[in-house]
Design a protein around this motif. Structure first.
Motif, PDB file in Angstrom:
ATOM      1  N   UNK A  47       0.846  -1.194   0.000  1.00  0.00           N
ATOM      2  CA  UNK A  47       0.000   0.000   0.000  1.00  0.00           C
ATOM      3  C   UNK A  47       0.880   1.242   0.000  1.00  0.00           C
ATOM      4  N   UNK A  48       0.287   2.370  -0.292  1.00  0.00           N
ATOM      5  CA  UNK A  48       0.979   3.653  -0.148  1.00  0.00           C
ATOM      6  C   UNK A  48       0.608   4.207   1.212  1.00  0.00           C
ATOM      7  N   UNK A  49       1.604   4.521   2.007  1.00  0.00           N
ATOM      8  CA  UNK A  49       1.397   5.071   3.341  1.00  0.00           C
ATOM      9  C   UNK A  49       1.719   6.562   3.313  1.00  0.00           C
ATOM     10  N   UNK A  50       0.989   7.332   4.114  1.00  0.00           N
ATOM     11  CA  UNK A  50       1.170   8.779   4.172  1.00  0.00           C
ATOM     12  C   UNK A  50       1.538   9.167   5.599  1.00  0.00           C
ATOM     13  N   UNK A  51       2.592  10.010   5.717  1.00  0.00           N
ATOM     14  CA  UNK A  51       3.106  10.441   7.015  1.00  0.00           C
ATOM     15  C   UNK A  51       3.176  11.966   7.058  1.00  0.00           C
ATOM     16  N   UNK A  52       3.050  12.534   8.251  1.00  0.00           N
ATOM     17  CA  UNK A  52       3.182  13.978   8.448  1.00  0.00           C
ATOM     18  C   UNK A  52       4.664  14.350   8.408  1.00  0.00           C
ATOM     19  N   UNK A  53       5.034  15.349   7.619  1.00  0.00           N
ATOM     20  CA  UNK A  53       6.446  15.721   7.468  1.00  0.00           C
ATOM     21  C   UNK A  53       7.025  16.347   8.741  1.00  0.00           C
ATOM     22  N   UNK A  54       6.190  16.983   9.560  1.00  0.00           N
ATOM     23  CA  UNK A  54       6.688  17.657  10.757  1.00  0.00           C
ATOM     24  C   UNK A  54       6.865  16.740  11.958  1.00  0.00           C
ATOM     25  N   UNK A  55       5.987  15.736  12.090  1.00  0.00           N
ATOM     26  CA  UNK A  55       6.043  14.871  13.262  1.00  0.00           C
ATOM     27  C   UNK A  55       6.460  13.436  12.939  1.00  0.00           C
ATOM     28  N   UNK A  56       6.323  13.027  11.673  1.00  0.00           N
ATOM     29  CA  UNK A  56       6.583  11.645  11.302  1.00  0.00           C
ATOM     30  C   UNK A  56       5.424  10.715  11.581  1.00  0.00           C
ATOM     31  N   UNK A  57       4.322  11.252  12.109  1.00  0.00           N
ATOM     32  CA  UNK A  57       3.167  10.445  12.435  1.00  0.00           C
ATOM     33  C   UNK A  57       2.555   9.814  11.183  1.00  0.00           C
ATOM     34  N   UNK A  58       2.154   8.551  11.310  1.00  0.00           N
ATOM     35  CA  UNK A  58       1.428   7.866  10.244  1.00  0.00           C
ATOM     36  C   UNK A  58       0.043   8.482  10.164  1.00  0.00           C
ATOM     37  N   UNK A  59      -0.383   8.900   8.984  1.00  0.00           N
ATOM     38  CA  UNK A  59      -1.698   9.514   8.805  1.00  0.00           C
ATOM     39  C   UNK A  59      -2.706   8.520   8.245  1.00  0.00           C
TER      40      UNK A  59
END
Length: 80
Positions: free
Chosen positions: A67-79
């Motif tokens: 799958x394609x995973x998306x993360x926040x650039x500022x925190x690294x949190x998985x979105x």
């Protein structure tokens, strides 16, 4: 990181690199780790990451396939 993979940059110049087990953001001024997020790349050649605005996109192994995973650039949190 293999020769076919590269790195991306945050707006302030921080380096963001993906490898087989995680994505890491490094401080541009001193090289310290800003954040590191665990994820599992589907293959040794599939660890690269891409950026669009404030999100990081990467391949990720998941039940039933890749799958394609998306993360926040500022925190690294998985979105998502």
């Amino acid at each position: 990181m293999s020769s076919s993979e590269g790195v991306i940059y945050a707006d302030n110049g921080d380096l963001i690199a993906g490898n087989y087990e995680n994505i890491t953001r490094f401080n541009v001024e001193d090289g310290t780790t800003v954040w590191q997020t665990q994820r599992y790349s589907p293959a040794s050649g599939g660890s690269q990451v891409a950026r669009y605005q404030d999100k990081i996109y990467s391949w990720k192994s998941a039940p039933g396939g890749i799958v394609i995973a998306v993360f926040d650039i500022n925190s690294g949190d998985f979105l998502y």
